[in-house]
Design an enzyme around this catalytic site. Structure first.
Site, mmCIF file in Angstrom:
data_model
loop_
_atom_site.group_PDB
_atom_site.id
_atom_site.type_symbol
_atom_site.label_atom_id
_atom_site.label_comp_id
_atom_site.label_asym_id
_atom_site.label_seq_id
_atom_site.Cartn_x
_atom_site.Cartn_y
_atom_site.Cartn_z
ATOM 1 N N THR A 1 -9.833 -17.480 11.830
ATOM 2 C CA THR A 1 -10.606 -18.723 11.736
ATOM 3 C C THR A 1 -10.714 -19.438 13.086
ATOM 4 O O THR A 1 -11.322 -20.499 13.166
ATOM 5 C CB THR A 1 -9.968 -19.676 10.702
ATOM 6 O OG1 THR A 1 -8.561 -19.623 10.848
ATOM 7 C CG2 THR A 1 -10.349 -19.285 9.299
ATOM 8 N N THR B 1 -6.500 -18.980 17.711
ATOM 9 C CA THR B 1 -6.249 -18.589 19.100
ATOM 10 C C THR B 1 -7.280 -19.238 20.025
ATOM 11 O O THR B 1 -6.947 -19.739 21.101
ATOM 12 C CB THR B 1 -6.307 -17.051 19.234
ATOM 13 O OG1 THR B 1 -5.490 -16.493 18.218
ATOM 14 C CG2 THR B 1 -5.847 -16.586 20.593
ATOM 15 N N GLU C 1 -23.148 0.600 -11.818
ATOM 16 C CA GLU C 1 -23.670 -0.520 -11.016
ATOM 17 C C GLU C 1 -24.809 -1.232 -11.745
ATOM 18 O O GLU C 1 -24.930 -2.451 -11.666
ATOM 19 C CB GLU C 1 -24.144 -0.034 -9.640
ATOM 20 C CG GLU C 1 -23.063 0.603 -8.756
ATOM 21 C CD GLU C 1 -21.804 -0.219 -8.636
ATOM 22 O OE1 GLU C 1 -21.896 -1.462 -8.639
ATOM 23 O OE2 GLU C 1 -20.701 0.366 -8.567
HETATM 24 P P1 ATP Z 1 -5.242 -14.683 13.535
HETATM 25 O O1 ATP Z 1 -4.615 -15.652 12.596
HETATM 26 O O2 ATP Z 1 -5.579 -13.373 12.864
HETATM 27 O O3 ATP Z 1 -4.563 -14.524 14.843
HETATM 28 P P2 ATP Z 1 -7.112 -16.565 14.629
HETATM 29 O O4 ATP Z 1 -7.300 -17.658 13.652
HETATM 30 O O5 ATP Z 1 -6.228 -16.797 15.789
HETATM 31 O O6 ATP Z 1 -6.703 -15.247 13.857
HETATM 32 P P3 ATP Z 1 -9.074 -15.957 16.583
HETATM 33 O O7 ATP Z 1 -8.272 -14.872 17.220
HETATM 34 O O8 ATP Z 1 -9.132 -17.253 17.252
HETATM 35 O O9 ATP Z 1 -8.564 -16.147 15.102
HETATM 36 O O10 ATP Z 1 -10.541 -15.444 16.306
HETATM 37 C C1 ATP Z 1 -10.925 -14.079 16.423
HETATM 38 C C2 ATP Z 1 -12.361 -13.974 16.858
HETATM 39 O O11 ATP Z 1 -13.221 -14.453 15.819
HETATM 40 C C3 ATP Z 1 -12.679 -14.838 18.055
HETATM 41 O O12 ATP Z 1 -12.509 -14.137 19.239
HETATM 42 C C4 ATP Z 1 -14.132 -15.221 17.845
HETATM 43 O O13 ATP Z 1 -14.998 -14.214 18.315
HETATM 44 C C5 ATP Z 1 -14.267 -15.255 16.339
HETATM 45 N N1 ATP Z 1 -14.095 -16.609 15.798
HETATM 46 C C6 ATP Z 1 -13.133 -16.999 14.929
HETATM 47 N N2 ATP Z 1 -13.281 -18.286 14.590
HETATM 48 C C7 ATP Z 1 -14.359 -18.742 15.256
HETATM 49 C C8 ATP Z 1 -15.011 -20.004 15.321
HETATM 50 N N3 ATP Z 1 -14.572 -21.035 14.607
HETATM 51 N N4 ATP Z 1 -16.091 -20.119 16.133
HETATM 52 C C9 ATP Z 1 -16.529 -19.066 16.841
HETATM 53 N N5 ATP Z 1 -15.951 -17.851 16.812
HETATM 54 C C10 ATP Z 1 -14.893 -17.667 16.033
#
Ligand code: ATP
Length: 494
Positions: free
Chosen positions: A110, A113, A334
């Site tokens: 989401t 990171t 289906e």
């Molecule tokens: P995890 O919990 O699995 O580590 P995370 O929440 O840290 O996941 P990210 O690593 O921040 O998720 O997101 C992975 C990829 O998904 C990002 O590099 C981006 O390309 C896309 N992404 C996720 N959330 C967004 C958002 N809110 N806006 C734009 N891109 C997003």
């Protein structure tokens, strides 16, 4: 390069010495000593770099909050917390203790990171990241040592880069921060967690490098309460799955650099992707572009997005092709789902296919409704009916069922339990957990039986339609919702 030149020069000198009659033994001894020393230093370096693996390599790619879509309230909350760091002097004057930790909770993909990286740009901080699993080692004390090292790396990197703030981001923090005493190798985990607590307690308002620890988890319930108490991770930011508007924003972000044809309707795509995370949407945009590339097109069409949704939900198309008899059964199955879907919600079938994808031999895709967070009893009963309809259709045509329906049953059972939990069963308001096993089983079965009978009656009255649609589906492999509805209307009119 310098190393190669010096080696070459050394060898040349030795040969020259030998040629003019010098005794070169001392040189050889000296070289051997130097060589071993070099090896030792390098080997130590190797240990150091593998020790530091994943913990503390500053990431340089800058990202801003504008590049994160659909998380307005999370970003607002986070920025408020970060302003504490930015307005550091006022905070010190008022004697406010520094903000040490922010924990972001929410489903995978989401953007947690991304938020941490954007926080680093926003506060002009050095960004150091690690994952909870980097701290997990078999050997006692190693995890704790790694915790100390990442704090040290963050401080050193900030000094080196002449920055006042450093953000340490720990992804999947639940791995190292589960409630103490719960892990089987608990001593090691506990030491690691204790080291983190000690380091966080050591952060002072007048440190020359201000440290902020950001952590991400989707299991905040598993975290040791000591970490969540005031003065440690005392800010929690919820990073949820995006809603329709959020999905549209994310899709726009991830199609910025992609040539879209006029046919592409991102609003429609955002409607069709209920439950998708940012990571899913990023993958969707990418898959759509790949599909366009495979067709050697210069622009991505709407149908590429439509197909990419299938791919992201179900997985890659498989070469595996069931035998003709199986394929007929899949088509019947289906079509059964689709029939009930149209009965429950006219216009709801989006596509019907007998192409194998991921774990499924075929599938029926529904047009999404608006994002829904509350479900009525009627809605849930209809869901169960749609899920059971595949197997019932098989039974009507073949007189028996197949293993193809087990996944449907699982979902139907889950929905029936949801109904009991929500007080929609004949038992009224009860706690599902406290119900005796056989009573729970009886009520779940009753709910399913009732829907099964309804489905059976409806499908029996559409027997011919099942066979006719099966032929069309086998011939075309995929039919759209509109086509399906046209076939259904023709049958109903006949
Ligand atoms: P995890 O919990 O699995 O580590 P995370 O929440 O840290 O996941 P990210 O690593 O921040 O998720 O997101 C992975 C990829 O998904 C990002 O590099 C981006 O390309 C896309 N992404 C996720 N959330 C967004 C958002 N809110 N806006 C734009 N891109 C997003």
């Amino acid at each position: 390069m310098l190393k190669e030149i010096s080696l070459g020069l050394g060898a040349a000198l030795l040969v020259f010495g030998l040629a003019v009659g010098y005794d070169i033994t001392p040189f050889i001894l000296l070289l051997a000593f130097g060589g071993s020393l070099y090896y030792l230093v390098n080997a130590k370096g190797m240990v150091k770099s593998s020790f530091g693996k994943g913990t503390g390599i500053p990431k340089r790619q800058e990202i801003s909050f504008e590049e994160i879509g659909g998380q307005d309230s999370a970003i607002k909350e986070l920025k408020e917390a970060l302003d504490f760091i930015k307005n550091h002097n006022e905070i010190r004057e008022l004697g406010i203790r520094p903000l040490k930790g922010i924990i972001m909770t929410g489903p995978p993909g989401t953007g947690k990171t991304l938020m941490a990286r954007a926080a680093a740009s926003y506060t002009d901080a050095v960004f150091v990241s690690a994952s909870g699993s980097d701290f997990v080692e078999m050997y006692a004390g190693v995890g704790a040592q790694r915790v100390r090292k990442i704090f040290q790396t963050a401080r050193e990197s900030a000094i080196k880069q002449k920055k006042k703030t450093a953000i340490i981001f720990i992804d999947e923090i639940e791995v190292l921060a589960t409630k103490r005493g719960q892990n089987s190798s608990h001593m090691e985990y506990d030491q690691t967690l204790n080291a983190l607590l000690v380091e966080m307690d050591g952060i002072k308002v007048d440190d020359n490098v201000r440290l902020l620890i950001m952590a991400a988890t989707n299991r905040v319930d598993m975290m040791d309460p000591a970490l969540l108490r005031p003065g440690r991770f005392d800010r929690q930011v919820k990073v949820d799955l995006p809603d329709k508007k959020g999905r549209l924003e994310i899709l726009k972000l991830h199609t910025r650099n992609k040539p879209l044809s006029k046919s592409v309707d991102l609003v429609q795509v955002s409607k069709e992707t209920f439950g998708f995370s940012g990571a899913h949407l990023e993958s969707l945009a990418n898959e759509a572009a790949i599909l366009a590339m495979r067709e050697e097109l210069k622009e991505i069409e709407h149908r590429h997005f439509h197909e990419a949704v299938d791919k992201v939900i179900m997985g890659e198309k498989l070469d595996r092709r069931p035998n003709p008899e199986e394929l007929k059964r899949v088509a019947i199955h289906e079509t059964g789902h689709a029939l009930l879907s149209e009965l429950a919600r006219p216009g709801s079938v989006s596509a019907l296919t007998v192409t194998s994808r991921g774990g499924a031999l075929g599938y029926m895709r529904q047009n999404p409704e608006d994002d829904t967070y509350l479900y009525t009893q009627e809605y849930l009963e209809n869901q169960i009916a749609v899920m059971l309809a595949g197997a019932v259709a098989e039974e009507v045509v073949y007189g028996n069922r197949s293993t193809g329906a087990s996944n449907d049953y699982e979902k139907a059972l889950h929905t029936a339990k949801t109904m009991i939990k929500a007080g929609m069963s004949r038992l009224g308001v009860v706690s599902l957990d406290d119900l005796p096993g056989d009573l729970k089983h009886t009520v779940v079965s009753e709910i399913l039986r009732e829907q099964e009978q309804r489905v059976l009656d409806y499908i029996m009255s559409h027997r011919e339609f099942l066979s006719a649609t099966m032929d069309v589906l086998l011939e075309k492999e995929k039919i759209s919702g509109e086509e399906f509805r046209r076939l259904l209307q023709t049958q109903n009119a006949a």
